[in-house]
Design a protein around this motif. Structure first.
Motif, PDB file in Angstrom:
ATOM      1  N   GLU A 165       0.828  -1.202   0.000  1.00 18.74           N
ATOM      2  CA  GLU A 165       0.000   0.000   0.000  1.00 18.74           C
ATOM      3  C   GLU A 165       0.861   1.250   0.000  1.00 18.74           C
ATOM      4  OE1 GLU A 165      -3.948   0.268   2.119  1.00 18.74           O
ATOM      5  OE2 GLU A 165      -2.735   1.536   3.428  1.00 18.74           O
ATOM      6  N   GLN A 198     -10.756   0.092  -9.593  1.00 20.77           N
ATOM      7  CA  GLN A 198     -10.385  -1.247  -9.158  1.00 20.77           C
ATOM      8  C   GLN A 198     -10.259  -2.155 -10.366  1.00 20.77           C
ATOM      9  OE1 GLN A 198     -12.954  -2.856  -6.078  1.00 20.77           O
ATOM     10  NE2 GLN A 198     -11.829  -1.764  -4.483  1.00 20.77           N
ATOM     11  N   LYS A 229      -6.793  -7.038  -7.908  1.00 16.65           N
ATOM     12  CA  LYS A 229      -5.370  -6.906  -8.231  1.00 16.65           C
ATOM     13  C   LYS A 229      -4.850  -5.529  -7.862  1.00 16.65           C
ATOM     14  CE  LYS A 229      -4.266  -6.196 -12.539  1.00 16.65           C
ATOM     15  NZ  LYS A 229      -4.006  -6.373 -13.991  1.00 16.65           N
ATOM     16  N   ARG A 230      -5.620  -4.480  -8.163  1.00 17.36           N
ATOM     17  CA  ARG A 230      -5.165  -3.119  -7.928  1.00 17.36           C
ATOM     18  C   ARG A 230      -6.346  -2.251  -7.522  1.00 17.36           C
ATOM     19  NH1 ARG A 230      -4.072   1.931 -10.443  1.00 17.36           N
ATOM     20  NH2 ARG A 230      -1.974   2.724  -9.950  1.00 17.36           N
ATOM     21  N   ASP A 231      -6.134  -1.464  -6.469  1.00 20.47           N
ATOM     22  CA  ASP A 231      -7.161  -0.560  -5.960  1.00 20.47           C
ATOM     23  C   ASP A 231      -6.536   0.827  -5.855  1.00 20.47           C
ATOM     24  OD1 ASP A 231      -9.250   0.690  -4.712  1.00 20.47           O
ATOM     25  OD2 ASP A 231      -9.031  -0.339  -2.796  1.00 20.47           O
ATOM     26  N   TYR A 232      -7.116   1.779  -6.558  1.00 15.04           N
ATOM     27  CA  TYR A 232      -6.574   3.142  -6.572  1.00 15.04           C
ATOM     28  C   TYR A 232      -7.682   4.103  -6.169  1.00 15.04           C
ATOM     29  CZ  TYR A 232      -4.809   7.593  -8.420  1.00 15.04           C
ATOM     30  OH  TYR A 232      -4.416   8.900  -8.554  1.00 15.04           O
ATOM     31  N   THR A 246      -2.841   3.782  -3.251  1.00 12.81           N
ATOM     32  CA  THR A 246      -2.724   2.705  -4.228  1.00 12.81           C
ATOM     33  C   THR A 246      -2.415   1.423  -3.472  1.00 12.81           C
ATOM     34  OG1 THR A 246      -1.828   4.244  -5.860  1.00 12.81           O
ATOM     35  CG2 THR A 246      -1.570   1.900  -6.311  1.00 12.81           C
ATOM     36  N   THR A 247      -3.238   0.394  -3.673  1.00 12.63           N
ATOM     37  CA  THR A 247      -3.038  -0.891  -3.011  1.00 12.63           C
ATOM     38  C   THR A 247      -2.914  -1.971  -4.077  1.00 12.63           C
ATOM     39  OG1 THR A 247      -4.429  -0.116  -1.193  1.00 12.63           O
ATOM     40  CG2 THR A 247      -3.883  -2.454  -1.236  1.00 12.63           C
ATOM     41  N   ILE A 248      -1.829  -2.750  -4.000  1.00 10.88           N
ATOM     42  CA  ILE A 248      -1.577  -3.831  -4.944  1.00 10.88           C
ATOM     43  C   ILE A 248      -1.647  -5.162  -4.201  1.00 10.88           C
ATOM     44  CG2 ILE A 248      -0.009  -4.732  -6.709  1.00 10.88           C
ATOM     45  CD1 ILE A 248      -0.987  -1.924  -7.278  1.00 10.88           C
ATOM     46  N   ASN A 307      -1.065  -9.386  -4.501  1.00 11.92           N
ATOM     47  CA  ASN A 307      -0.281 -10.312  -5.323  1.00 11.92           C
ATOM     48  C   ASN A 307      -0.016 -11.597  -4.541  1.00 11.92           C
ATOM     49  OD1 ASN A 307       1.124 -11.196  -7.543  1.00 11.92           O
ATOM     50  ND2 ASN A 307       2.998 -10.070  -7.071  1.00 11.92           N
ATOM     51  N   GLU A 353       4.565  -2.069  -6.851  1.00  8.99           N
ATOM     52  CA  GLU A 353       4.422  -1.075  -7.911  1.00  8.99           C
ATOM     53  C   GLU A 353       5.551  -0.065  -7.733  1.00  8.99           C
ATOM     54  OE1 GLU A 353       0.549   0.649  -9.523  1.00  8.99           O
ATOM     55  OE2 GLU A 353       1.253   2.283  -8.259  1.00  8.99           O
TER      56      GLU A 353
END
Length: 832
Positions: free
Chosen positions: A146, A327, A340-343, A364-366, A368, A406
């Protein structure tokens, strides 16, 4: 809330994007009127956006695109060639069309709920939502990275040359534009975290373990750290309501969404080899807490593949001009869609004008490295996690190179170096100190490890002291201090007396939260402002220090209090406190207010001072409460948790000349309720009983309110000591509709006012023995025993964004001496 607001102000005082195509402009109809919610995308792609209420848009892409396509229901689709990588100030004019697209069924105006294919797809999303994502597996684990960033935005030459930034011009050397809004911005704060997450759907448990944390230089600031933690809470787009900034927004995937959104099936295409439908949605009405945007949903699983949500400019929310969410979901095992990705981007600003300057808050949260069905022992989830392990806060560059899911761009990398430089600049340090004082209420003296304050308690007034001044200080080495000493001195100009208070706390064991505390206070106090008494030696009610009051505020008490307690937290959010206190109570204005009681041992048969030794056991349970820090004083970072309190006090007669034997039992339950899109309800229930005969100073006074301030859990139409009980039951209800009703009234919509209603009542009784014991007092002793005393109120909030006014009405007991049937109270604050 005020701390959050001043943190945003602080950021005023901080990324080279690799986008290949950037566009911005406005979409108009043939009459020059803006077209809101028009669909804008790069042709032959799934990259797009929706125009805002003013028809404006901004978009960028990492890919090269040559044609911009704009469409909206009832208009011809417009293709605009892009001859350059950056094309700003496009003015697109749509022409009306009677034709409909062959491949897409579209609707215009307020779209019908019947025979609408978008609604049919939405119903299938509702039916399938519990089968998608992590819910399909018994156990799961994944990595979570994050990144939270704050940027100064809308930077122009006037700002750079302004006096505020004179001597700080170097911070503007590297600037770029936001891919969402198109505004020039400068990163000024960055925080990174990396977690390992494990969960078990069978056991219903989840565990996050912090592996690393890094920020750009403000880790020791108590206000900033708590604000960052609270700013972006987790959310699930499949939920009916999404909570941001203490407000509940209706999700476009909500079962109630059809009542507040228009939906239109706009397109269909392959995304990652999965056939998906594209649905556009936008609000049916203005001023409600809703979004506009679009989402792509799979045609077989009805799982969301991509979604974007943008809060409309007319939404009833303060200090936030834009909220934008993206998202993206990955397809796993050919059918499971996992996040996968939350912005999320928030644009904080004092107003919502397009040109107004503000602060971007971006998270931004990635996600994986998903793994499934690897069971863990129950003990694994029960083991406590040290969220603030020193090791996690000292990770080297090798760790971050490996686990940063990221990459940081050029400007983000420069934030760490920039802040190190800024903290050496005197002018910046001055800005920082001013805003820090306003936010925390304390003046930080770093070289002495001391905070002076709080500054908001410096001045006061009451009938006993007249004008009152107070100065205090506390030790502060950092937000995780294992011990803290705090004290104050006060002086009243009318009584010409100095008052004081001092307390100390020591965290003996961090794991069990074993805390030893004690202190002493000698002051003037308005007792009875709360039914559930505390032994806080530094506590001071607004009733005894308020500058303005209704009627005479002369029922004040001299208090000499010493207290000692031991507290432990054996289970998370369950606190057990045991302690004792010794107090001396006497009237501060005996001619107006007497604490006299019958005393057979006194030469006169009457005593005016109470000496009392108590032992108290308190149990406090706060399920769902989240805190930050591991020191002796932690900060709360959420407010949606309930609070259950049980208190048992035992009074002793004899030791230390203590006067009375008695037992007191009290219980209270407080709960905030989020009522979907209809706002928030606060509720509190309290009951209590005192066994034994006690004087007025030890009875339960129904909390009146003679100030001009709206104070929850008090009765604004009751005077202090109007009702006194030894047995009581009370309830308080207050509901804030957050503008839901006013938004339905056309001429009131633009004011963004918020409606608040309140209902409160109390029943109590006073035994004949206690009435006889307190016969010498010079105030009437009454309890609401014939019937429950009740009040109701109507309030209007968000006046000029900072004011709230409540109109309070008394329901009964109009025959009481000096009964007030009506009152007006208010409050001010910076609320989203």
């Amino acid at each position: 809330m005020i701390k959050k607001f001043f943190f945003v102000l602080f950021c005023f005082v901080s990324v080279l994007n690799f986008a290949q195509t950037k566009v911005s402009g406005v979409v108009l109809d043939e009459f020059g009127e803006p077209v809101a919610f028009a669909n804008v995308l790069f042709k032959n792609s799934t990259e797009g956006t929706i125009t805002n209420d003013d028809g404006r848009f901004y978009m960028e892409s990492d890919n090269n695109h040559s044609v911009l396509q704009i469409s909206f229901v009832g208009y011809e689709t417009l293709d605009i060639p892009l001859t350059a990588k950056v094309t700003y100030k496009i003015e697109a004019v749509l022409k009306e069309s009677g034709e409909q697209l062959d491949e897409v069924v579209i609707f215009s105006g307020k779209l019908s709920k019947k025979n609408n294919p978008a609604i049919d797809i939405l119903k299938k999303i509702w039916a399938k939502k519990r089968e998608n994502g992590l819910r399909k597996y018994k156990q799961y684990e994944y990595d979570k990275y994050e990144k939270v960033e704050f940027d100064l935005n809308t930077i122009d030459s006037a700002l750079i040359k302004s006096k505020m930034f004179r001597g700080l011009e170097f911070v503007f050397d590297d600037l770029d534009t936001s891919r969402v809004t198109g505004k020039t911005y400068l990163p000024i704060f960055l925080n990174e975290t990396f977690h390992k997450v494990n969960g078990d759907n069978v056991l219903g448990v989840k565990k996050e373990k912090l592996q690393g944390s890094k920020n750009s230089g403000f880790s020791n600031n108590q206000a900033i750290t708590a604000f960052v933690e609270d700013l972006y809470s987790d959310y699930d787009i499949y939920n009916n309501y999404l909570k941001f900034f203490d407000k509940s927004f209706t999700s476009p995937l909500s079962k109630t969404g059809v009542d507040v959104y228009n939906y239109a099936l706009a397109d269909s295409a392959f995304i990652d080899n999965k056939w998906c439908y594209n649905i556009i949605y936008y609000p049916r009405r203005k001023n409600e807490l809703t979004f506009k945007g679009d989402f792509w949903v799979n045609d077989s699983t009805y799982a969301i593949k991509k979604i974007n949500l943008e809060v409309t400019k007319s939404a009833n929310i303060n200090w936030v001009k834009e909220i934008y969410i993206e998202q993206e979901f990955d397809v796993v095992n050919d059918s499971v869609f996992l996040l996968k990705r939350d912005y999320m981007l928030s644009d904080f600003s004092l107003n919502k004008k397009e040109s107004s300057k503000g602060i971007y808050g971006k998270r931004t949260t990635i996600y994986n490295n998903y793994k499934f069905d690897i069971p863990k022992d129950k003990k694994f989830y029960k083991q406590s996690v040290d969220e603030y392990s020193p090791e996690a806060f000292s990770r080297d560059d090798t760790f971050w190179t490996k686990n940063r899911l990221e990459r940081l761009n050029k400007d983000e990398k420069g934030v760490y170096e920039l802040l190190d430089t800024l903290k050496t600049v005197p002018k910046f340090k001055s800005y920082y100190n001013i805003v820090s004082i306003l936010g925390s209420g304390y003046v930080e003296i770093d070289k002495w490890n001391l905070d002076i304050g709080d500054v908001y308690s410096v001045f006061g007034y009451n009938d006993a002291e007249g004008v009152r001044v107070r100065a205090g200080a506390r030790t502060y080495f950092g937000q995780n201090d294992p011990w803290r000493v705090e004290g104050y001195l006060a002086y009243g100009f009318d009584d010409d007396k100095v008052k004081h208070g001092i307390s100390a706390k020591w965290l003996v064991d961090k794991k069990s939260r074993l805390i030893i505390s004690g202190g002493h206070r000698q002051d003037i106090e308005q007792l009875g402002l709360s039914l559930t008494a505390t032994n806080d030696v530094l506590g001071r009610s607004i009733a005894s220090s308020s500058v303005f009051t209704v009627g005479s505020n002369d029922r004040l008490t001299n208090i000499d209090l010493s207290a000692f307690s031991i507290e432990v937290e054996p289970v998370n959010n369950l606190r057990l406190r045991v302690g004792n206190s010794y107090r001396k109570l006497s009237s501060a204005l005996p001619n107006a207010f007497s604490l006299d009681y019958v005393d057979a041992e006194s030469p006169t048969g009457i005593s005016s001072q109470i000496k009392q030794l108590d032992f108290t056991t308190t149990l406090i349970y706060t399920p769902g409460k989240r805190t930050i820090g591991y020191g002796v004083e932690r900060k709360n970072i959420n407010d949606e948790y309930s609070t259950l309190l049980f208190n048992y006090s035992k009074g002793f007669k004899g030791p230390m000349d203590s006067d009375f034997d008695y037992d007191k039992v009290q219980f209270s339950y407080g709960q905030p309720w989020q009522i979907g899109g209809f706002g928030r309800l606060y509720s509190t229930v309290e009951i209590g009983k005192t066994f034994g005969e006690v004087p007025l100073g030890l009875l339960n006074v129904i909390p009146g309110n003679q100030t001009l301030f709206s104070i929850y859990n008090t009765f604004p139409n009751l005077d202090f000591y109007e009702f006194v009980t030894d047995t009581y039951a009370s309830v308080h209800l207050e509901h804030n509709f957050n503008g839901r009703l006013f938004s339905r009234i056309p001429f009131m919509r633009k004011l963004n006012l918020r409606e608040i209603v309140g209902l409160r009542g109390v029943w109590g009784e006073l035994s004949s023995e206690n009435i006889a014991l307190n016969a010498p007092t010079n105030i009437p002793l009454m309890a609401p025993s014939d019937q429950m005393y009740w009040e109701y109120s109507f309030g209007i909030g968000n006046i000029f964004k900072i004011l709230r006014v409540d109109f309070n009405f008394r329901g009964n007991y109009f025959d009481n001496p000096n009964a007030r049937p009506f009152s007006i109270t208010g409050s001010f604050g910076f609320n989203f």
